[in-house]
Design a protein around this motif. Structure first.
Motif, short mmCIF file in Angstrom:
data_model
loop_
_atom_site.label_atom_id
_atom_site.label_comp_id
_atom_site.label_asym_id
_atom_site.label_seq_id
_atom_site.Cartn_x
_atom_site.Cartn_y
_atom_site.Cartn_z
N LEU A 216 -1.70 -1.93 -2.90
CA LEU A 216 -2.36 -3.05 -2.23
C LEU A 216 -3.46 -3.65 -3.10
O LEU A 216 -3.61 -4.88 -3.18
N THR B 126 0.33 -0.11 5.02
CA THR B 126 -0.84 0.55 4.44
C THR B 126 -1.87 0.91 5.50
O THR B 126 -2.34 2.06 5.58
N LEU C 72 -0.11 3.69 -1.18
CA LEU C 72 -0.09 2.34 -0.64
C LEU C 72 -1.38 1.58 -0.97
O LEU C 72 -1.34 0.38 -1.28
N TYR D 117 9.59 -4.41 5.83
CA TYR D 117 10.16 -5.61 5.21
C TYR D 117 11.44 -6.02 5.95
O TYR D 117 11.63 -7.20 6.28
N THR E 132 7.45 0.97 4.00
CA THR E 132 7.26 -0.41 3.57
C THR E 132 8.58 -1.16 3.56
O THR E 132 8.65 -2.32 4.02
N LEU F 294 3.61 -4.71 3.31
CA LEU F 294 2.72 -3.78 2.61
C LEU F 294 1.40 -3.62 3.36
O LEU F 294 0.89 -2.50 3.52
#
Length: 315
Positions: free
Chosen positions: A67, A197, A63, A246, A242, A193
Motif C-alpha cells: 500500500l 489491507t 499488505l 478484486y 486481495t 488493496l
C-alpha cells in the motif's frame, strides 16, 4: 461517474472477455485451498489464536508495504463500516475458529463444512444487497452442498472430537459469510488493496490478546511451523484476499461465493499429496460434486447477459 483517486477503475463494458477477474478468482481458490493444508501443519505447534495473530501480522505487514509503495492511502469514510465488519468477522473470528476446528477434523472435512458459507452468502446478499437468487446459482449450490453432505457422511463415526470440529467450522462459515457481505459495499468506495489491507489490520487488532501466547509458542516452535504461519500471512491472506476483493468488486457476492466450492476438491487433493490423508471414495465423490456445482453456478442462461456491476454501483 465520480471516483476517488485511489478507487478501483470501473470494469470495462466487455467484462465477459476480461480474463483478469476470473484469473483473480482462480488465484484465490488455489491459495485458500493451500491454506487449509498449511493450517493443519502449523497447528501442531501453534494454538488457534496465536496462529491467527501470526498469520494476520504477516499479512498486514505485507499488505501495508504494498500500500505504501503504491501510495493508495486511506479509503473513503463510507468504506469503513464494511472494512470493520469484514475485519472482525472474517479476518478475526473466522481465522481463530477455523484454526481450532482444523485441530479437531482433517483439512478436507474442514474445507467441506466451511463451504456452507456460500449458501449463507447467497441468502444474505439477496436480502441485504438486493442481488437476487438466479436459478443456475441455486442449482449449482444445491449440487455443491450435496457434495459437502456426501463428505460429511464419509466422516461419520469418528467420535465426539469430530463433532466439535464440525461445529467450529460451522461458526467459521457464518463468520465468513457475514464478512463477505459486509465487504461487498465497501469495495464501492475503495480499491481491493485498500479494503483488504485495513480489514486485515482490523483483524490483527482484534487478535492482539493472543500476543503473549504467540511469543511463547514461537520460541519453541519448529522452523517449519513458523514458515507455514508466515506463508499463510503472505499468500492465502495478503495475496488471496486481495485477488478475492478484486474479483468480488466485479461480480455478485453470491456468484463469487459459489466459486469457492472448488476449494474442498483441491484441499482433498493437497491433503492427500502433502499430509498423507488418503480420502475415502465418498470424500472423492463429494469433491467432484462440489466442482460440478461450481460449473453449474458459473454458467448463464441463453440470451441472458451478465449484469454489469460498476465500481460505484447504484446512484
Amino acid at each position: 461517474m465520480t471516483t476517488t483517486p485511489t478507487a478501483r477503475p470501473a470494469a470495462p463494458a466487455t467484462s465477459g472477455r476480461d480474463w483478469r477477474a476470473p484469473a483473480a478468482a482462480c488465484t484465490t481458490v488455489i491459495l485458500w485451498a493451500s491454506a487449509f493444508v498449511s493450517i493443519r501443519s502449523a497447528g501442531e505447534a501453534y494454538s488457534p489464536g496465536a496462529l491467527a495473530l501470526g498469520r494476520l501480522v504477516a499479512g498486514t505487514l505485507t499488505l501495508g508495504a504494498i500500500l505504501l509503495v503504491r501510495r493508495e492511502g486511506l479509503p473513503a469514510r463510507a468504506a469503513w463500516p464494511g472494512i470493520i465488519t469484514s475485519g472482525l468477522l472474517w479476518f478475526g473470528l473466522y481465522m481463530v475458529v477455523l484454526n481450532w476446528g482444523e485441530q479437531q477434523v482433517d483439512a478436507g472435512t474442514a474445507a467441506m463444512v466451511v463451504n456452507i458459507g456460500p449458501i449463507l452468502i447467497a441468502l444474505l446478499s439477496a436480502g441485504l444487497l438486493g442481488e437476487g437468487l438466479p436459478r443456475r446459482l441455486l442449482a449449482g449450490m444445491a449440487v455443491s452442498f450435496g457434495g459437502a453432505a456426501v463428505v460429511g457422511l464419509s466422516m461419520s463415526g469418528h467420535g465426539s472430537s469430530s463433532v466439535l470440529g464440525v461445529v467450529l467450522c460451522l461458526v467459521a462459515a457464518v463468520a465468513y459469510a457475514g464478512g463477505v457481505v459486509g465487504q461487498k459495499p465497501a469495495l464501492r468506495h475503495g480499491s481491493a488493496l485498500q479494503i483488504t489491507t485495513f480489514g486485515c489490520l482490523t483483524g490483527t487488532v482484534a487478535c492482539l490478546p493472543f500476543t503473549g501466547v504467540l511469543v511463547s509458542e514461537a520460541a519453541g516452535a519448529p522452523l517449519s511451523a513458523t514458515l507455514n504461519m508466515i506463508y499463510l500471512g503472505v499468500f492465502p491472506t495478503a495475496l488471496a484476499f486481495t485477488t478475492w476483493a478484486y474479483a468480488l468488486a466485479r461480480t455478485t457476492a453470491g456468484r463469487m461465493g459459489a466459486t469457492t466450492y472448488a476449494v474442498p476438491a483441491l484441499v482433498v487433493l493437497m491433503s492427500w499429496l502433502l499430509l498423507d490423508e488418503v480420502p475415502a471414495l465418498l470424500t472423492v465423490a463429494g469433491g467432484l460434486l462440489c466442482l460440478a456445482g461450481v460449473a453449474v453456478s458459473r454458467t448463464r442462461g441463453r440470451g441472458r447477459r451478465a449484469p454489469a456491476v460498476p465500481t460505484d454501483a447504484r446512484r
